[in-house]
Design an enzyme around this catalytic site. Structure first.
Site, mmCIF file in Angstrom:
data_model
loop_
_atom_site.group_PDB
_atom_site.id
_atom_site.type_symbol
_atom_site.label_atom_id
_atom_site.label_comp_id
_atom_site.label_asym_id
_atom_site.label_seq_id
_atom_site.Cartn_x
_atom_site.Cartn_y
_atom_site.Cartn_z
ATOM 1 N N CYS A 189 0.852 -1.182 0.000
ATOM 2 C CA CYS A 189 0.000 0.000 0.000
ATOM 3 C C CYS A 189 0.892 1.238 0.000
ATOM 4 C CB CYS A 189 -0.915 -0.003 1.217
ATOM 5 S SG CYS A 189 -1.931 1.482 1.348
ATOM 6 N N VAL A 190 0.736 2.057 -1.032
ATOM 7 C CA VAL A 190 1.479 3.304 -1.145
ATOM 8 C C VAL A 190 0.456 4.434 -1.141
ATOM 9 C CG1 VAL A 190 3.202 4.584 -2.464
ATOM 10 C CG2 VAL A 190 3.163 2.076 -2.580
ATOM 11 N N HIS A 209 8.007 11.140 -3.730
ATOM 12 C CA HIS A 209 8.383 9.782 -3.330
ATOM 13 C C HIS A 209 7.320 8.768 -3.766
ATOM 14 C CE1 HIS A 209 10.422 6.741 -0.934
ATOM 15 N NE2 HIS A 209 9.268 6.443 -0.362
#
Length: 168
Positions: free
Chosen positions: A89-90, A97
């Site tokens: 999970c980003v 980033h």
């Protein structure tokens, strides 16, 4: 299709081949643990529900989503698996980033699919905020882990079908 138009946990069980006799790896990012553990729960339960034995599911954790690629490669090299599910999970932050991590993990998993003879399944949420992640990790939009497990079963089954054709 946009997730808003589909529940990730909805699938026709009749359209999923049996996972009986298949071995699966699940590599899970430790970053955003509440979300990734929910994805793991969904994937694991879906594999078992569709015939995989618990002993045939190998689960390993890596620090973050970028490390999913190498963790999945290790699984492919050191375990006899029919498919590897990559769960992470980003969540978008204030810097670029997010873009670098999402691009890296997407490219890495694609490369694994091209370089190894088993399917690697992309079960990584890339969301704008925590609420979107929660909605896709067992919330109102279902669980991406369920979807990843169904995809792993279908792709492993497809590979077996193709191998059988080659043998004829």
């Amino acid at each position: 299709m946009a997730t808003k138009l589909k529940n990730l946990s909805d699938y026709d069980i009749k359209s999923v081949p049996s996972a009986e006799g298949m071995r699966f790896g699940i590599v899970v990012a430790e970053w955003n643990t509440d979300i990734t553990n929910a994805l793991l729960k969904g994937a694991y339960e879906t594999l078992v529900k569709n015939g995989a034995k618990e002993d045939d599911i190998l689960v390993k954790f890596v620090p973050g989503s970028i490390e999913l690629t190498l963790g999945a490669q290790f699984m492919a090299e050191y375990a006899d698996l029919d498919a590897v599910i990559c769960l992470g999970c980003v969540i978008q932050g204030e810097t670029r980033h997010f873009d670098f991590v999402c691009q890296s993990v997407t490219h890495g998993i694609t490369e694994l699919n091209m370089n190894y003879n088993i399917p690697f399944i992309y079960g990584v949420l890339t969301t704008d905020n925590i609420q979107q992640a929660q909605e896709r990790a067992g919330g109102s939009l279902g669980n991406k882990g369920d979807e990843a497990a169904v995809t792993a079963i279908k792709m492993a089954h497809l590979q077996k079908e193709m191998e059988e054709l080659e043998e004829k």
